[in-house]
Design an enzyme around this catalytic site. Structure first.
Site, PDB file in Angstrom:
ATOM      1  N   HIS A  63      -0.257   2.100  -9.457  1.00 36.90           N
ATOM      2  CA  HIS A  63      -1.483   1.493  -9.988  1.00 36.90           C
ATOM      3  C   HIS A  63      -1.280   0.700 -11.273  1.00 36.90           C
ATOM      4  CE1 HIS A  63      -3.205   4.267  -7.051  1.00 36.90           C
ATOM      5  NE2 HIS A  63      -4.169   3.386  -6.989  1.00 36.90           N
ATOM      6  N   CYS A  86       1.584   4.745 -14.015  1.00 40.57           N
ATOM      7  CA  CYS A  86       1.831   5.004 -12.598  1.00 40.57           C
ATOM      8  C   CYS A  86       2.417   3.737 -11.978  1.00 40.57           C
ATOM      9  CB  CYS A  86       0.507   5.364 -11.923  1.00 40.57           C
ATOM     10  SG  CYS A  86       0.554   5.155 -10.149  1.00 40.57           S
ATOM     11  N   LYS A 126      -7.905  -3.310  -4.072  1.00 37.61           N
ATOM     12  CA  LYS A 126      -9.147  -3.690  -4.755  1.00 37.61           C
ATOM     13  C   LYS A 126      -8.984  -3.529  -6.261  1.00 37.61           C
ATOM     14  CE  LYS A 126     -12.564  -5.416  -2.482  1.00 37.61           C
ATOM     15  NZ  LYS A 126     -13.447  -4.796  -1.515  1.00 37.61           N
ATOM     16  N   HIS A 176     -10.974  -2.944   2.578  1.00 37.56           N
ATOM     17  CA  HIS A 176     -10.319  -4.254   2.581  1.00 37.56           C
ATOM     18  C   HIS A 176      -9.363  -4.303   3.766  1.00 37.56           C
ATOM     19  CE1 HIS A 176      -6.762  -2.339   0.974  1.00 37.56           C
ATOM     20  NE2 HIS A 176      -7.334  -2.045  -0.192  1.00 37.56           N
ATOM     21  N   CYS A 224      -2.312  10.815 -12.111  1.00 37.29           N
ATOM     22  CA  CYS A 224      -2.871   9.456 -11.932  1.00 37.29           C
ATOM     23  C   CYS A 224      -4.150   9.568 -11.122  1.00 37.29           C
ATOM     24  CB  CYS A 224      -1.878   8.539 -11.210  1.00 37.29           C
ATOM     25  SG  CYS A 224      -2.643   6.962 -10.732  1.00 37.29           S
ATOM     26  N   LYS A 230       1.375  -4.885  -3.366  1.00 40.13           N
ATOM     27  CA  LYS A 230       0.459  -4.202  -2.454  1.00 40.13           C
ATOM     28  C   LYS A 230      -0.955  -4.697  -2.722  1.00 40.13           C
ATOM     29  CE  LYS A 230      -1.297   0.350  -1.194  1.00 40.13           C
ATOM     30  NZ  LYS A 230      -2.291   1.066  -1.950  1.00 40.13           N
ATOM     31  N   CYS A 235      -4.135   7.466  -7.820  1.00 36.76           N
ATOM     32  CA  CYS A 235      -3.476   8.146  -6.687  1.00 36.76           C
ATOM     33  C   CYS A 235      -4.073   9.515  -6.434  1.00 36.76           C
ATOM     34  CB  CYS A 235      -1.991   8.368  -6.951  1.00 36.76           C
ATOM     35  SG  CYS A 235      -1.011   6.919  -7.258  1.00 36.76           S
ATOM     36  N   HIS A 294      -7.004  -1.288   4.602  1.00 34.24           N
ATOM     37  CA  HIS A 294      -7.608  -0.155   5.324  1.00 34.24           C
ATOM     38  C   HIS A 294      -7.811  -0.526   6.795  1.00 34.24           C
ATOM     39  CE1 HIS A 294      -9.384   0.201   1.106  1.00 34.24           C
ATOM     40  NE2 HIS A 294      -8.539   1.217   1.190  1.00 34.24           N
TER      41      HIS A 294
HETATM   42  N1  MSP Z   1      -7.994   9.184   0.466  1.00 35.02           N
HETATM   43  C1  MSP Z   1      -6.585   8.991   0.565  1.00 35.02           C
HETATM   44  C2  MSP Z   1      -6.067   9.402   1.917  1.00 35.02           C
HETATM   45  C3  MSP Z   1      -6.353  10.813   2.310  1.00 35.02           C
HETATM   46  S1  MSP Z   1      -5.779  11.183   3.907  1.00 35.02           S
HETATM   47  C4  MSP Z   1      -5.894  12.816   4.008  1.00 35.02           C
HETATM   48  C5  MSP Z   1      -6.256   7.529   0.322  1.00 35.02           C
HETATM   49  N2  MSP Z   1      -7.240   6.668   0.537  1.00 35.02           N
HETATM   50  S2  MSP Z   1      -7.154   5.085   0.347  1.00 35.02           S
HETATM   51  O1  MSP Z   1      -8.497   4.594   0.478  1.00 35.02           O
HETATM   52  O2  MSP Z   1      -6.474   4.760  -0.856  1.00 35.02           O
HETATM   53  O3  MSP Z   1      -6.406   4.552   1.601  1.00 35.02           O
HETATM   54  C6  MSP Z   1      -5.032   4.543   1.675  1.00 35.02           C
HETATM   55  C7  MSP Z   1      -4.618   3.998   3.012  1.00 35.02           C
HETATM   56  O4  MSP Z   1      -5.218   2.725   3.271  1.00 35.02           O
HETATM   57  C8  MSP Z   1      -3.127   3.697   3.044  1.00 35.02           C
HETATM   58  O5  MSP Z   1      -2.353   4.842   3.317  1.00 35.02           O
HETATM   59  C9  MSP Z   1      -3.068   2.699   4.161  1.00 35.02           C
HETATM   60  O6  MSP Z   1      -3.224   3.361   5.376  1.00 35.02           O
HETATM   61  C10 MSP Z   1      -4.300   1.854   3.872  1.00 35.02           C
HETATM   62  N3  MSP Z   1      -4.001   0.792   2.908  1.00 35.02           N
HETATM   63  C11 MSP Z   1      -4.571   0.601   1.678  1.00 35.02           C
HETATM   64  N4  MSP Z   1      -4.035  -0.523   1.115  1.00 35.02           N
HETATM   65  C12 MSP Z   1      -3.132  -1.049   1.957  1.00 35.02           C
HETATM   66  C13 MSP Z   1      -2.322  -2.184   1.933  1.00 35.02           C
HETATM   67  N5  MSP Z   1      -2.304  -3.034   0.937  1.00 35.02           N
HETATM   68  N6  MSP Z   1      -1.523  -2.396   3.004  1.00 35.02           N
HETATM   69  C14 MSP Z   1      -1.509  -1.560   4.086  1.00 35.02           C
HETATM   70  N7  MSP Z   1      -2.265  -0.486   4.129  1.00 35.02           N
HETATM   71  C15 MSP Z   1      -3.078  -0.189   3.093  1.00 35.02           C
HETATM   72  O7  MSP Z   1      -5.121   7.239  -0.024  1.00 35.02           O
END
Ligand code: MSP
Length: 524
Positions: free
Chosen positions: A152, A149, A308, A23, A132, A305, A135, A26
């Site tokens: 979440h 959590c 999905k 989304h 969690c 935040k 997370c 990311h």
């Molecule tokens: N798999 C772990 C990360 C491991 S790194 C060794 C993870 N993945 S995640 O798919 O949940 O992605 C998290 C990252 O996506 C966040 O740290 C950020 O960089 C980005 N974001 C996810 N949602 C976001 C927002 N709503 N706003 C900004 N960034 C976001 O955690």
């Protein structure tokens, strides 16, 4: 200057969970990484840009189950159909893409872990407490609100397992010292303060294996357990560049050229993993720690935040279908100070698209090309230098460069767009359409047009890391691809050398850079 032996500027994004398609949250991190690495490339540095996917753990396993497929098939499908195509569509120029299910990663993780065990950093213990799955994190009482959590909003699981533990607590003094001595190692300041407070509040050892499911990398000396997904995932940054390989091998040489990473770009949700656990793992292995962990803010929807799991996720294509890829890349970095939270708003994006991209930048370019066609038969006139404009450009380049390398994308882009406004002001003030009416003022007219054209040459180069496709179109309409070479080869340090656009080269009327939004709607 590119020196093939020099240490690369190495930047990483988090590796994303493949429980769903990307989304815009990311995409926000990944675009920021892409813009920064493109900027460093244009400074002439060796660059290595890594992104990838985090494929193990309960969260991905449960999603695969819910979709009646195996975790590996699920991951393969999502990576091929969703993650890689999204990054391609957003013009992300990553040098590598790591998946944690690849043998190159799994083998190096096992070797690393065995090394820590052999050097006494790992012991067998019992973990009892909340976890969690959202997370993928062992929680502390302070992380929970009424048993849920706080990130979440879902109930946690109570775990009671015999696990392998990493002696994380042993590294607390060294970590505190590190951040006090190297404040730039964790930014922004609010993130560093949070990390220091966390470290000073006392840190317990970390369970680094799980025994109740098998979707993970087996612990080499105890194959009934799999490596905890975060321990596995954090290592991607080093396994992807040859962690632990023989120094004389290809992997070993890559590691020497890349490690330590210069910047780990992360969202603030995963700051502690990156600023506490990860450097401690590296310290335990006697490896250098990363230069900087930068935690950016969250994209919010309705004040929360965007995610999905809460059904507030917006796909990048929802936005790019309407505004185009480059406006997407531009908007979030321009509108939100990097490090702060920001809300996405359709109205704000439309307003900036129209005023900053279509009017200030796009129209300036199309007016210039039209005037060169009309008054100079489509040929760039003789080189001229407006000292005031050239001086503003030199200042702009210095300000933008300083801001961009400090990850102040908003500051960097603002200074470039201020220059764009200044060039518009120059044209308005000089009134070339009035000058053109007087035969005696031909030389003056040509100088106005040359100065405008060369200023736009500079704008195209400076905005190229942010909006590569658009700036490439503009570059070829200036005829610069044929005379100055590829836009990506233009160096930031040379941008303010005035008078680069060769006189005599032919401009070409190209596509409108930022079409009016209504026209797009009609075209759909
Ligand atoms: N798999 C772990 C990360 C491991 S790194 C060794 C993870 N993945 S995640 O798919 O949940 O992605 C998290 C990252 O996506 C966040 O740290 C950020 O960089 C980005 N974001 C996810 N949602 C976001 C927002 N709503 N706003 C900004 N960034 C976001 O955690």
């Amino acid at each position: 200057m590119t020196m093939s032996g020099a240490k690369s500027f190495y930047l990483t994004t988090p590796i994303y969970y493949v429980n769903d398609a990307p989304h815009i949250g990311h995409a926000y991190t990944t675009v920021a990484g892409d813009v920064l690495t493109r900027w460093h490339r244009q400074r002439g540095e060796n660059v290595w840009f890594l992104t990838g996917t985090d494929e193990h753990g309960e969260k991905v396993m449960n999603t695969a189950k819910a979709n009646n497929t195996s975790p590996q098939d699920w991951c393969d499908r999502l990576v091929t159909d969703a993650w890689k195509p999204n990054w391609k569509a957003l013009n992300i120029a990553n040098d590598d893409f790591i998946r944690t299910t690849e043998p190159r990663h799994e083998e190096r993780v096992q070797r690393f872990l065995q090394g820590l065990k052999d050097s006494g950093h790992i012991y067998l213990g019992k973990y009892e407490g909340p976890y969690c799955i959202g997370c993928e994190e062992f929680k502390l009482p302070a992380d929970l609100d009424e048993g849920k959590c706080v990130i979440h909003g879902r109930p946690v699981e109570m775990l009671s397992e015999e696990n392998w533990f990493f002696k994380l607590s042993a590294f607390v003094p060294a970590l505190i010292e590190h951040y006090k001595k190297h404040p730039e190692a964790c930014e922004p300041t609010s993130a560093r303060n949070e990390v220091l407070a966390f470290l000073e509040g006392g840190v317990t050892d970390l369970s680094i294996s799980r025994s109740t499911f098998d979707w993970g990398i087996p612990v080499p000396w105890d194959t009934k357990q799999v490596v905890y997904v975060w321990f596995d995932a954090l290592l991607n940054y080093a396994t992807a560049v040859g962690l632990g390989d023989d120094p004389a091998s290809e992997g070993g040489r890559k590691f020497a050229q890349t490690w330590p990473a210069d910047v780990h770009l992360v969202g603030k949700d995963i700051l502690r993993f990156h600023a506490v656990i990860w450097p401690a793992m590296l310290m335990a292995a006697n490896l250098p720690v990363p230069g900087k962990v930068f935690a950016h803010g969250w994209l919010l929807v309705a004040g929360e935040k965007m995610s999905k799991s809460k059904l507030t996720g917006i796909a990048p294509s929802d936005i790019t279908d309407h505004f185009g890829v480059d406006a997407f890349r531009y908007y979030f970095l321009r509108a939100i100070p990097f490090g702060s939270d920001g809300s996405f708003s359709w109205e704000d994006m439309s307003a900036r698209y129209t005023s900053e991209l279509a009017n200030d930048f796009g129209n300036l370019a199309s007016r210039l090309i039209a005037m060169i066609e009309k008054y100079c038969d489509g040929v760039i006139p003789a080189v001229a230098k407006d000292d005031a404009l050239a001086a503003v450009l030199a200042e702009t380049v210095a300000t933008a460069d300083k801001a961009m390398i400090a990850l102040d994308f908003q500051g960097g882009i603002n200074s470039i767009m201020d220059f764009c406004k200044r060039v518009n002001g120059f044209v308005t003030e000089k009134e070339p359409w009035v000058v053109a009416k007087e035969v005696a003022r031909q030389a003056e007219l040509m100088a106005i047009l040359y100065n405008t054209a060369d200023a736009i040459r500079a704008l195209a180069v400076l905005l190229h890391p942010v909006m590569p496709a658009t700036c490439e179109v503009l570059w070829s309409s200036l005829g610069a691809d044929k005379t100055l070479g590829a836009i990506g080869d233009q160096r930031i340090a040379d941008v303010s050398n005035w008078g680069q656009l060769p006189s005599g080269s032919r401009v070409v009327k190209g596509a409108v850079l930022f079409p009016r939004l209504e026209e797009k709607e009609v075209a759909k």
